[in-house]
Design a protein around this motif. Sequence first.
Motif, PDB file in Angstrom:
ATOM      1  N   UNK A  96      -7.390  -4.786   4.832  1.00 27.73           N
ATOM      2  CA  UNK A  96      -7.037  -5.832   5.781  1.00 27.73           C
ATOM      3  C   UNK A  96      -6.355  -7.001   5.083  1.00 27.73           C
ATOM      4  N   UNK A  97      -5.262  -7.471   5.696  1.00 27.81           N
ATOM      5  CA  UNK A  97      -4.525  -8.629   5.198  1.00 27.81           C
ATOM      6  C   UNK A  97      -4.739  -9.768   6.195  1.00 27.81           C
ATOM      7  N   UNK A  98      -5.218 -10.906   5.694  1.00 30.46           N
ATOM      8  CA  UNK A  98      -5.577 -12.018   6.568  1.00 30.46           C
ATOM      9  C   UNK A  98      -4.616 -13.198   6.483  1.00 30.46           C
ATOM     10  N   UNK A  99      -3.866 -13.296   5.392  1.00 32.08           N
ATOM     11  CA  UNK A  99      -3.019 -14.468   5.155  1.00 32.08           C
ATOM     12  C   UNK A  99      -1.638 -14.028   4.685  1.00 32.08           C
TER      13      UNK A  99
ATOM     14  N   UNK B  99       0.846  -1.187   0.000  1.00 27.91           N
ATOM     15  CA  UNK B  99       0.000   0.000   0.000  1.00 27.91           C
ATOM     16  C   UNK B  99       0.883   1.239   0.000  1.00 27.91           C
ATOM     17  N   UNK B 100       0.302   2.367  -0.354  1.00 27.09           N
ATOM     18  CA  UNK B 100       1.057   3.616  -0.356  1.00 27.09           C
ATOM     19  C   UNK B 100       1.522   3.962   1.050  1.00 27.09           C
TER      20      UNK B 100
ATOM     21  N   UNK C 288       8.304 -12.045   2.488  1.00 29.81           N
ATOM     22  CA  UNK C 288       6.977 -12.643   2.554  1.00 29.81           C
ATOM     23  C   UNK C 288       5.998 -11.683   1.895  1.00 29.81           C
ATOM     24  N   UNK C 289       4.781 -12.176   1.677  1.00 28.70           N
ATOM     25  CA  UNK C 289       3.732 -11.336   1.094  1.00 28.70           C
ATOM     26  C   UNK C 289       2.465 -11.506   1.912  1.00 28.70           C
ATOM     27  N   UNK C 290       1.879 -10.390   2.301  1.00 27.41           N
ATOM     28  CA  UNK C 290       0.616 -10.387   3.030  1.00 27.41           C
ATOM     29  C   UNK C 290      -0.520 -10.164   2.040  1.00 27.41           C
TER      30      UNK C 290
ATOM     31  N   UNK D  83      -4.121  -7.686   9.678  1.00 22.58           N
ATOM     32  CA  UNK D  83      -3.331  -6.459   9.754  1.00 22.58           C
ATOM     33  C   UNK D  83      -4.002  -5.422   8.862  1.00 22.58           C
ATOM     34  N   UNK D  84      -4.326  -4.293   9.427  1.00 27.02           N
ATOM     35  CA  UNK D  84      -4.988  -3.221   8.681  1.00 27.02           C
ATOM     36  C   UNK D  84      -3.933  -2.261   8.150  1.00 27.02           C
ATOM     37  N   UNK D  85      -3.858  -2.154   6.829  1.00 27.02           N
ATOM     38  CA  UNK D  85      -2.892  -1.263   6.192  1.00 27.02           C
ATOM     39  C   UNK D  85      -3.654  -0.247   5.353  1.00 27.02           C
TER      40      UNK D  85
END
Length: 214
Positions: free
Chosen positions: A206-209, A109-110, A180-182, A200-202
């Motif tokens: 939201x990234x769950x995996x 994300x930015x 790694x990649x979220x 994780x909220x970016x």
Amino acid sequence: MNNTPQPLQVLFLWNLIFTGGEGFKQDLKPELKPASKRKELIKWGLIQEEKRKTKKGSQALYIQLTEKGWKWANDNITAEFSNRSTASAPALAALLSRLNNYLNQHHLSLAEILGLLNSDPVANEPEIDLEQRIRDAYYQISDEKWNVRVHLHELRQSLPDISRESLDQKLLDMQKQEKLVLYNMDDVRNIRPEDEDAAIDIAGFKRHILYMEG
């Protein structure tokens, strides 16, 4: 002798960089007048030029940023550039286009790129090799496989002694380092409460995996 590019020359260099570091003189902005302004950049070793054939078959000047030019850019990111030239807008547009491509390719994300997230280490946290513990936990959860999906809630359960803030920051750091990649879960029907709680909220996403290579 002053070898420092002037604001209009700086803008020319950034436009050249953001459009790939090379191009025909007729396509590059701003136009450096008199020609001695361009010749100065050549004399200082920041650019080089040669005659090349265009798509129409005619000969034209082709300009390339040199290795010294790339080094200058790296060392002078905050150099003053002309804000009176109309070439400022194309430079910004080219930069944003390249930034957008990078964000998409690396699933970032930015906010991550601009460092809007807190990167300070958590105070009073014991020193541990957190990256290795994350890798070990991932490998165990995935049945000793790399580059497979692991849910963040499973990773958190495997590292109960690590604070959420510390774990989140380390995961973000590892993603920036391309270790790694979220990802988010595309199908909302598969998102369980534990996935939502562990995400994780970016910048509102939201990234769950996560996926990790060995």
